[in-house]
Design a protein around this motif. Sequence first.
Motif, mmCIF file in Angstrom:
data_model
loop_
_atom_site.group_PDB
_atom_site.id
_atom_site.type_symbol
_atom_site.label_atom_id
_atom_site.label_comp_id
_atom_site.label_asym_id
_atom_site.label_seq_id
_atom_site.Cartn_x
_atom_site.Cartn_y
_atom_site.Cartn_z
ATOM 1 N N MET A 1 -44.678 19.392 -27.529
ATOM 2 C CA MET A 1 -44.684 18.095 -28.224
ATOM 3 C C MET A 1 -45.206 18.234 -29.655
ATOM 4 O O MET A 1 -44.634 17.680 -30.593
ATOM 5 C CB MET A 1 -45.536 17.094 -27.433
ATOM 6 N N LEU A 2 -46.289 18.970 -29.833
ATOM 7 C CA LEU A 2 -46.854 19.134 -31.183
ATOM 8 C C LEU A 2 -45.893 19.899 -32.079
ATOM 9 O O LEU A 2 -45.765 19.603 -33.283
ATOM 10 C CB LEU A 2 -48.204 19.854 -31.101
ATOM 11 N N SER A 3 -45.192 20.888 -31.507
ATOM 12 C CA SER A 3 -44.193 21.641 -32.271
ATOM 13 C C SER A 3 -43.079 20.715 -32.764
ATOM 14 O O SER A 3 -42.670 20.780 -33.930
ATOM 15 C CB SER A 3 -43.615 22.753 -31.400
ATOM 16 N N ALA A 4 -42.606 19.819 -31.874
ATOM 17 C CA ALA A 4 -41.527 18.893 -32.261
ATOM 18 C C ALA A 4 -42.007 17.898 -33.308
ATOM 19 O O ALA A 4 -41.282 17.554 -34.239
ATOM 20 C CB ALA A 4 -41.023 18.161 -31.016
ATOM 21 N N ILE A 5 -43.263 17.432 -33.162
ATOM 22 C CA ILE A 5 -43.792 16.410 -34.081
ATOM 23 C C ILE A 5 -44.044 17.008 -35.470
ATOM 24 O O ILE A 5 -43.713 16.407 -36.490
ATOM 25 C CB ILE A 5 -45.095 15.805 -33.496
ATOM 26 N N THR A 6 -44.627 18.233 -35.512
ATOM 27 C CA THR A 6 -44.975 18.842 -36.807
ATOM 28 C C THR A 6 -43.824 19.614 -37.423
ATOM 29 O O THR A 6 -43.860 19.956 -38.608
ATOM 30 C CB THR A 6 -46.171 19.791 -36.629
ATOM 31 N N GLY A 7 -42.802 19.946 -36.597
ATOM 32 C CA GLY A 7 -41.676 20.708 -37.121
ATOM 33 C C GLY A 7 -41.963 22.195 -37.223
ATOM 34 O O GLY A 7 -41.205 22.938 -37.838
ATOM 35 N N GLY B 1 -51.504 15.269 -22.540
ATOM 36 C CA GLY B 1 -51.136 16.064 -23.710
ATOM 37 C C GLY B 1 -50.871 15.202 -24.922
ATOM 38 O O GLY B 1 -51.357 15.484 -26.037
ATOM 39 N N ILE B 2 -50.102 14.132 -24.755
ATOM 40 C CA ILE B 2 -49.786 13.259 -25.904
ATOM 41 C C ILE B 2 -51.043 12.541 -26.395
ATOM 42 O O ILE B 2 -51.233 12.320 -27.594
ATOM 43 C CB ILE B 2 -48.649 12.275 -25.561
ATOM 44 N N SER B 3 -51.944 12.190 -25.468
ATOM 45 C CA SER B 3 -53.205 11.545 -25.866
ATOM 46 C C SER B 3 -54.049 12.513 -26.691
ATOM 47 O O SER B 3 -54.672 12.120 -27.690
ATOM 48 C CB SER B 3 -53.989 11.098 -24.633
ATOM 49 N N TYR B 4 -54.053 13.788 -26.283
ATOM 50 C CA TYR B 4 -54.808 14.779 -27.073
ATOM 51 C C TYR B 4 -54.206 14.914 -28.465
ATOM 52 O O TYR B 4 -54.930 14.953 -29.472
ATOM 53 C CB TYR B 4 -54.798 16.134 -26.350
ATOM 54 N N ILE B 5 -52.859 14.975 -28.555
ATOM 55 C CA ILE B 5 -52.192 15.140 -29.863
ATOM 56 C C ILE B 5 -52.515 13.968 -30.783
ATOM 57 O O ILE B 5 -52.806 14.137 -31.976
ATOM 58 C CB ILE B 5 -50.667 15.309 -29.664
ATOM 59 N N ARG B 6 -52.495 12.764 -30.210
ATOM 60 C CA ARG B 6 -52.808 11.580 -31.041
ATOM 61 C C ARG B 6 -54.255 11.618 -31.518
ATOM 62 O O ARG B 6 -54.571 11.155 -32.611
ATOM 63 C CB ARG B 6 -52.539 10.315 -30.233
ATOM 64 N N SER B 7 -55.154 12.193 -30.714
ATOM 65 C CA SER B 7 -56.573 12.245 -31.110
ATOM 66 C C SER B 7 -56.821 13.246 -32.239
ATOM 67 O O SER B 7 -57.799 13.149 -32.959
ATOM 68 C CB SER B 7 -57.438 12.605 -29.899
ATOM 69 N N VAL B 8 -55.918 14.253 -32.390
ATOM 70 C CA VAL B 8 -56.089 15.254 -33.461
ATOM 71 C C VAL B 8 -54.974 15.149 -34.497
ATOM 72 O O VAL B 8 -54.702 16.107 -35.218
ATOM 73 C CB VAL B 8 -56.144 16.684 -32.867
ATOM 74 N N ALA B 9 -54.313 13.985 -34.549
ATOM 75 C CA ALA B 9 -53.154 13.812 -35.446
ATOM 76 C C ALA B 9 -53.515 14.081 -36.899
ATOM 77 O O ALA B 9 -52.730 14.687 -37.659
ATOM 78 C CB ALA B 9 -52.584 12.403 -35.283
ATOM 79 N N ASP B 10 -54.714 13.649 -37.345
ATOM 80 C CA ASP B 10 -55.098 13.817 -38.757
ATOM 81 C C ASP B 10 -55.232 15.288 -39.136
ATOM 82 O O ASP B 10 -55.001 15.666 -40.296
ATOM 83 C CB ASP B 10 -56.411 13.071 -39.044
ATOM 84 N N GLN B 11 -55.559 16.163 -38.161
ATOM 85 C CA GLN B 11 -55.691 17.595 -38.466
ATOM 86 C C GLN B 11 -54.339 18.231 -38.789
ATOM 87 O O GLN B 11 -54.285 19.284 -39.431
ATOM 88 C CB GLN B 11 -56.318 18.330 -37.278
ATOM 89 N N TYR B 12 -53.265 17.595 -38.337
ATOM 90 C CA TYR B 12 -51.917 18.140 -38.566
ATOM 91 C C TYR B 12 -51.085 17.225 -39.473
ATOM 92 O O TYR B 12 -49.855 17.286 -39.477
ATOM 93 C CB TYR B 12 -51.208 18.333 -37.217
ATOM 94 N N ALA B 13 -51.780 16.395 -40.233
ATOM 95 C CA ALA B 13 -51.149 15.496 -41.213
ATOM 96 C C ALA B 13 -50.080 14.601 -40.592
ATOM 97 O O ALA B 13 -49.007 14.382 -41.172
ATOM 98 C CB ALA B 13 -50.547 16.318 -42.360
#
Length: 770
Positions: free
Chosen positions: A686-692, A639-651
């Motif tokens: 994880m994405l919710s916590a990272i993006t707020g 999951g965290i690897s996927y989030i890092r791969s699409v990080a630019d899409q969520y600024a």
Amino acid sequence: MTNETQVMPAVALRGITILPDMIVHFDVSRKKSIRAIEEAMTKDQRIFLITQKDSKVEDPSEDDLYKIGTVAMIKQVAKVPKDMLRVLVEGMERAELIQLEDGLSYLEAEVDMIEQEEENLPDTVKEAMLRSMRELFGAYCKENQKMNKEQVRQTLEIEDIAELVDHIAMNIPLTFQQRQQILESVSLSDRYETLGVILSSEIEVMRLRTEIQEKVKQRIDKNQRDYILREQLKLIREELGEDDTVSDGDHFMQEAEKLQAPKEIKERLMKEIRRFKSLGYNNSESSVSRGYIETLLKLPWEKASRDNKNLDKASQILEADHYGLEKVKERVLEFLAVRTLTKKGSSPILCLVGPPGTGKTSIARSVARALNKKYVRISLGGVRDEAEIRGHRRTYVGAMPGRIANGLIQAGVKNPLMLLDEIDKVSSDYKGDTASALLEVLDSEQNSKFADHYVDLPLDLSEVLFIATANDPQSIPRPLMDRMEVIEISSYTENEKEHIAREHLIPKQIKANGLKENQLVIGDDVLKDIIEGYTKEAGVRNLERKFGEICRKSARKILQDKEKQVVVTKDNLEEFLGRSRYTYQKVNEKDEIGIVRGLAWTSVGGDTLQIEVNLMPGKGEFLLTGQLGDVMKESAQAGISYIRSVADQYAIKPEFFKEHDLHIHIPEGAVPKDGPSAGITMATAMLSAITGRAVRANLAMTGEITLRGRVLPIGGLKEKMLAAKNAGITKILVPDQNRPDVEEIDAEIKEGLTIVFVEKMEQVLKEALV
């Protein structure tokens, strides 16, 4: 007597009494006694020896001792191991204990010396006493064969009666109480009388003992004689050809002729019977051969029961016994239809898989009743030895057939319903692989010639209807699973539990507890509270226990309080079952950041897991807590690897992951958790916590994640949907590949739930994030 008083050291003796003129040695171990011996040796070597009444008393007082003792002269003292003294003494004269001083480190006695009383007995009286004592002693020696003959001869030659009495008293084996009686007899007449009574008593006891021993010997001799006669009788019968083994052989031959079995089976059986007849009665192989023949005669080679062909009657029985379980009932009725059309047809091998308490074992019994088949249950839980299935070879001591062959013997027909209970709990050890032994049993292509090692003849299992049960299909080896037709029995819904309770459980418990139907009333609203608040299970086993508890308390009220009817309501429910034990973790009141509701399958049904993620300044560490298994940890990593791969899409800036620590926690940390179905849930949290961005509170999800963000299918969907519904969830995200599973689920469960099928994480995030 005289009143000459003396003070001297004293020793309390245990289990021994010393007479005047008696030379004896004894061991001393008590410190006070040792000190008294040492004190006597420093003076005139005289010591007062007095006997304890109870030899168990460790520290005797004056009341624990006899009054008359013996003043003795110490002849020799020697040290022996364990801090003990061995003392040799000679008895001098009698003395009476006046006072015992215990204040010193040893016992000191004040004694009155007792002089020998001179009796002026006529010579004729003395002669009469002498002859009488010799006769008594002679009779005693005749009964007691252990007496030394030379010593007996010397004793009988003594001419003085006083000397004879004292000599006998010192040399025959007497108890210390008997010697104490002689010691207390001061005058010659008293001693003579006391010794005479003791000898007469001992003679009587020894005569009785001899009589008893003689009777025992006669009985043993008779048993030996009977045994010899029986053996001779057997030999005579064998010579005449009329022995028991031959009659048994003839009986077996008659049974074999009546037996319904294939020709080769009967030939083998006849050969074994002829061999048995040729063996001698005492031959060690005779009992082995007998057991084998009896087993072959008991097996139902061609004996079968007639199946029920009435589909409607079978359907009625299944419906009456069980609510729900439509797939099982449908499959059984299909089997019956095929069997009726084809007249025979191979029996299916069904495996009922589901949580505990869902009725797997009981439905097998109902199927047997519906099909009019004999029912045999074989419990496989914990079976480790392959011989339990295949039987032991007859070369082993105590060999016996396997459980399958025994099941056929128990049923008495070759076409019973055989339930293999807990097939997922068989295990293996050095004695063989039990699961592999079951492969031949459960293969319809092979089991027509099943080889039991003990029977050593092919058994036809093709007409046996095998039904296996299991809780966890993952524990069943793949080759074994492939041979069975798996039917999943999933968790019951609340509505199903209510129906089962009304139609089966409550009437059963009312009857079991001696109540009448109208004596206990449980309302529908109360029934729902019992199911929700007091049980948390996939099946209904604990629910039945709760009804049993209510019935027992109701029975007491009816008997003690004289109540005619007990009504269970919401208000008095706690009086019967105590406070409710379970509450479902309800949906969150508002949307929150980093908190997502996941769906999980457990062995006792479904549950919801609230996954929490926190973000902290740090060095890019990744923490996982809550007793997660390896599969779950790997899903989090994916999951965290996927989030890092699409990080630019969520600024999300690239350096973000180096400057922050991520902590994932699943509450109820004491409970181990594992499985792939929380992948998308952890990634969303994880994405919710990272993006707020907050996650919708009314939503739950299940599915496995890949590195590229694809959502893969999962199992246990019915249980998970039930858990979501109980928690108040209104929308669930399900992998798109699970569409067929959703279509099979009852409309009752899906009612009130919005089911969204997802293929990729983009869809998941779009639905989940606010």
